[in-house]
Design a protein around this motif. Structure first.
Motif, PDB file in Angstrom:
ATOM      1  N   ARG A 304     -69.864  14.096 -11.917  1.00 13.49           N
ATOM      2  CA  ARG A 304     -69.889  15.315 -12.725  1.00 13.49           C
ATOM      3  C   ARG A 304     -68.534  15.661 -13.338  1.00 13.49           C
ATOM      4  O   ARG A 304     -68.319  16.792 -13.794  1.00 13.49           O
ATOM      5  N   GLN A 306     -65.571  16.432 -15.686  1.00 15.77           N
ATOM      6  CA  GLN A 306     -65.487  16.911 -17.068  1.00 15.77           C
ATOM      7  C   GLN A 306     -64.155  16.546 -17.721  1.00 15.77           C
ATOM      8  O   GLN A 306     -64.095  16.249 -18.903  1.00 15.77           O
ATOM      9  N   THR A 307     -63.082  16.607 -16.907  1.00 15.92           N
ATOM     10  CA  THR A 307     -61.737  16.337 -17.415  1.00 15.92           C
ATOM     11  C   THR A 307     -61.092  15.255 -16.569  1.00 15.92           C
ATOM     12  O   THR A 307     -61.133  15.320 -15.344  1.00 15.92           O
ATOM     13  N   GLY A 454     -69.366  10.811 -20.877  1.00 11.39           N
ATOM     14  CA  GLY A 454     -69.442  12.258 -20.722  1.00 11.39           C
ATOM     15  C   GLY A 454     -68.158  12.970 -20.365  1.00 11.39           C
ATOM     16  O   GLY A 454     -68.165  14.185 -20.134  1.00 11.39           O
ATOM     17  N   VAL A 455     -67.027  12.256 -20.287  1.00 12.98           N
ATOM     18  CA  VAL A 455     -65.743  12.919 -20.014  1.00 12.98           C
ATOM     19  C   VAL A 455     -65.288  13.620 -21.290  1.00 12.98           C
ATOM     20  O   VAL A 455     -65.080  12.979 -22.325  1.00 12.98           O
ATOM     21  N   LYS A 456     -65.130  14.935 -21.218  1.00  4.15           N
ATOM     22  CA  LYS A 456     -64.832  15.719 -22.417  1.00  4.15           C
ATOM     23  C   LYS A 456     -63.351  15.717 -22.771  1.00  4.15           C
ATOM     24  O   LYS A 456     -62.984  15.728 -23.946  1.00  4.15           O
ATOM     25  N   ASN A 457     -62.478  15.752 -21.754  1.00  5.52           N
ATOM     26  CA  ASN A 457     -61.050  15.879 -22.004  1.00  5.52           C
ATOM     27  C   ASN A 457     -60.280  14.752 -21.325  1.00  5.52           C
ATOM     28  O   ASN A 457     -60.473  14.488 -20.138  1.00  5.52           O
ATOM     29  N   GLN A 503     -63.231  23.733 -13.945  1.00  4.72           N
ATOM     30  CA  GLN A 503     -63.581  22.371 -14.337  1.00  4.72           C
ATOM     31  C   GLN A 503     -63.611  21.437 -13.131  1.00  4.72           C
ATOM     32  O   GLN A 503     -62.954  21.676 -12.122  1.00  4.72           O
TER      33      GLN A 503
END
Length: 617
Positions: A304, A306-307, A454-457, A503
């Protein structure tokens, strides 16, 4: 007796496995069903002992654990004489617990390893001007200390005499040693590669930067509470419900066999096996592809993310200086390169090895009348020629003409984050080299894969200067990049992302200085060629420092999580169908129920085994 059994769980696991293997061998090869049943009975009795003890201990503190679920399932299997299921369920459960415990236990030695790296003694100046060796705890602020070549800097302070190059990898993570002279700051735990310095202690004890690194790791590890597994939460309510339903049926219907059947069919063996099978298969796949995932909780959080935050040196870059760009001016370049190599061969400057590696095989000459210009470079006589090797300031001191092209090249190299090495022969510029820590091959493509997963940053934090950091960021297309950061500043950045912005953050690094961030991040990912501390503090390890394994690791974590959810759904759905059919139809009986029950176990095992063949598309 309870403590003895729990201490020897691994031996019990091994004995159980051997007995199960012997049982199936006796049935298949020797056609001896009696020996088959006996071997599985003994295996089940061995296997259920530690599980039952853990279930009892949990009940004493009013916790309905997964161990109770397994104990009830095995007891039910004993009641109907199904020793095969009892043996296999206990073996797989103990094996899953063993695998997770074995990988997670490594993190316990991280604090010890850090502490052992801290300096223990210092050379302290006495009143008579002589230096004596004392314990580092005896050093006070204001004391004058002597640091010799190869020694660790004992405390934080500043140089008052002497000069040398200090390896600050333990603090900044940067591989290129830093030149130190009068007035320069030095940090505890760093190593003086060459030279001799005298320093004044500014911060001692727990106030040193290295001590703060240790404290940050301790704090981060303490703040990580173990998440309660879904199955434990499910069992907390489900197990008492099945027990209550069985008792109600027995009290009101007076049908003991039906009550026992409910108890047996209501214990989801597939649920108990499904999650360990997914984890075992997934972790096995990772190991074959050079990825160590430290337990099921790591897999869940990693899936899961994100960053993703990266250290620069040794992570996105190779970790060692190399000549990245070269420009030549005028004639007789081969001769000039030979002179340059001859001078650098006798130099202890951090960039000398990179220059020599770039030149390769050449003809060396005798170097005479060497003059070191502090902070600028070296001037020497080589074969009757005056050779100057150093930075732009040295060229200006030597009145070397830098034409428009040379100045444009210098500006371009500096924009790319290069350290400059200029060479002039008899006052004429001949060679310009740009030295920097080069980006790992294939990293740019790997970062694109992470975004697709799916890694946003994608963020880079580094102890290097901002210009170099910006150059790397531009080339890799990162979301953010921050330079001039000490370990505590990196950790503070990670904490802000997690606590203030909520995050899920993964940190990728390889050095001792990365340990606080690795421990504090939602997921710490260590390059396997880095320090033992970084590896042990982390949740995921990329073997052999192969960055290309990172996209596979993230994709695998997502696949394992999906697979576990599928197995849980299969297991729960089968149990609900079995119980509903048993209570509301006439065709369901124990034989059919057990057949479906065994089928669901086979289904989750086969589904989990698919992970062994997983490859990132």
């Amino acid at each position: 007796m309870q403590r003895y059994i729990l201490r020897n769980k691994n031996k019990i696991l091994l004995m159980s496995g051997v007995l199960i293997g012997f049982g199936f061998l006796s049935k298949g090869a020797m056609d001896n069903p009696v020996l088959f049943q006996l071997a599985l009975l003994v295996a089940a009795l061995f296997g259920v002992a530690p599980i039952a003890i853990q279930a009892y201990q949990a009940l004493r503190v009013k916790v309905v654990s997964i161990d109770l679920l397994v104990t009830i399932a095995v007891a039910g299997a004993f009641l109907i004489g199904n020793f095969e299921e009892a043996a296999i369920v206990t073996f797989l459960f103990l094996f899953g617990a063993f695998l997770e415990q074995r990988t997670l236990n490594k993190t316990r030695s991280a604090i010890k390893a850090l502490t052992e790296m801290a300096p223990e003694t210092a050379l302290k100046r006495r009143e008579d001007g002589e230096f004596e060796e004392v314990a580092v705890d005896e050093v006070a602020v204001g004391d004058v200390l002597l640091v010799k070549t190869g020694a660790k800097v004992p405390v934080d302070g500043h140089v008052i005499a002497g000069r040398g190059s200090v390896n600050e990898a333990s603090i900044t993570g940067e591989s290129i040693p830093v030149a130190k002279e009068e007035g320069s700051k030095v940090y505890a735990g760093t190593i003086l590669d060459n030279g001799t310095i005298q320093m004044v202690a500014d911060r001692v004890g727990e106030d040193t930067t290295f001590s703060k690194i240790i404290a940050l790791v301790e704090e981060a590890q303490d703040s990580k509470s173990k998440a309660e597994r879904f199955i434990d939460r499910f069992a907390k309510y489900y197990t008492p419900a099945v027990l209550a339903l069985s008792v109600i049926v027995w009290l009101f219907a007076r049908r003991l066999e039906l009550a026992i059947t409910i108890l047996v069919l209501g214990c989801p063996g597939a649920l108990v096996i499904g999650v360990p099978v997914s984890n075992v298969a997934g972790i096995g796949n990772g190991a074959r592809h050079g990825v160590l995932l430290k337990g099921s909780e790591v897999v869940s959080a990693f899936s899961r993310v994100q960053t993703m935050v990266f250290d620069k040196t040794g992570t996105l870059t190779v970790g060692g200086p190399a000549v990245a760009e070269t420009e030549y001016y005028g004639d007789h370049i081969e001769e000039a390169l030979g002179y340059l190599a001859s001078v650098e061969r006798e130099s202890d400057h951090p960039l000398a090895k990179a220059v020599l590696a770039a030149i390769g095989e050449t003809e060396y000459s005798t170097v005479e009348a060497t003059e070191v210009v502090k902070g600028s470079g070296i001037i020497a006589q080589v074969n009757g020629h005056r050779v100057a090797v150093g930075n732009v300031a040295l060229m200006e001191r030597e009145k070397v003409e830098l034409n428009a092209k040379a100045r444009a090249d210098i500006a371009r190299f500096q924009k790319n984050g290069d350290s400059l090495v200029l060479t002039a022969v008899d006052g004429e510029l001949k060679v310009l080299m740009g030295v920097r820590d080069q980006i790992r091959p294939g990293v740019k493509g790997d970062l694109r894969k992470l975004k697709k997963l799916g890694v946003k940053n994608l963020v880079m934090l580094s102890g290097d200067n901002q210009g170099t950091v910006d150059a790397v960021s531009r080339e890799l297309g990162l979301t953010e990049a921050h330079g001039n950061m000490l370990p505590e500043e990196k950790a503070a950045y990670i904490r802000r992302l997690i606590e203030e912005e909520g995050q899920i953050v993964a940190f990728v690094g390889d050095g001792v200085n990365d340990s606080p961030s690795l421990a504090l991040a939602s997921i710490g990912i260590a390059m396997g060629g880095g320090t033992d501390v970084a590896i042990e503090t982390s949740d995921v390890v990329l073997m052999n420092s192969d960055f290309s394994r990172l996209p596979h690791a993230l994709g695998l974590a997502k696949a394992i999580t999906r697979n576990m959810k599928q197995n849980i759904l299969i297991a729960v759905a089968v149990v609900l169908v079995l119980l509903a059919s048993l209570l509301f139809s006439d065709w369901m009986n124990m034989s059919i129920g057990m057949l479906v029950h065994e089928g669901s176990i086979l289904a989750v095992i086969l589904n989990g085994m698919r992970l062994l063949r997983y490859r990132l598309r």
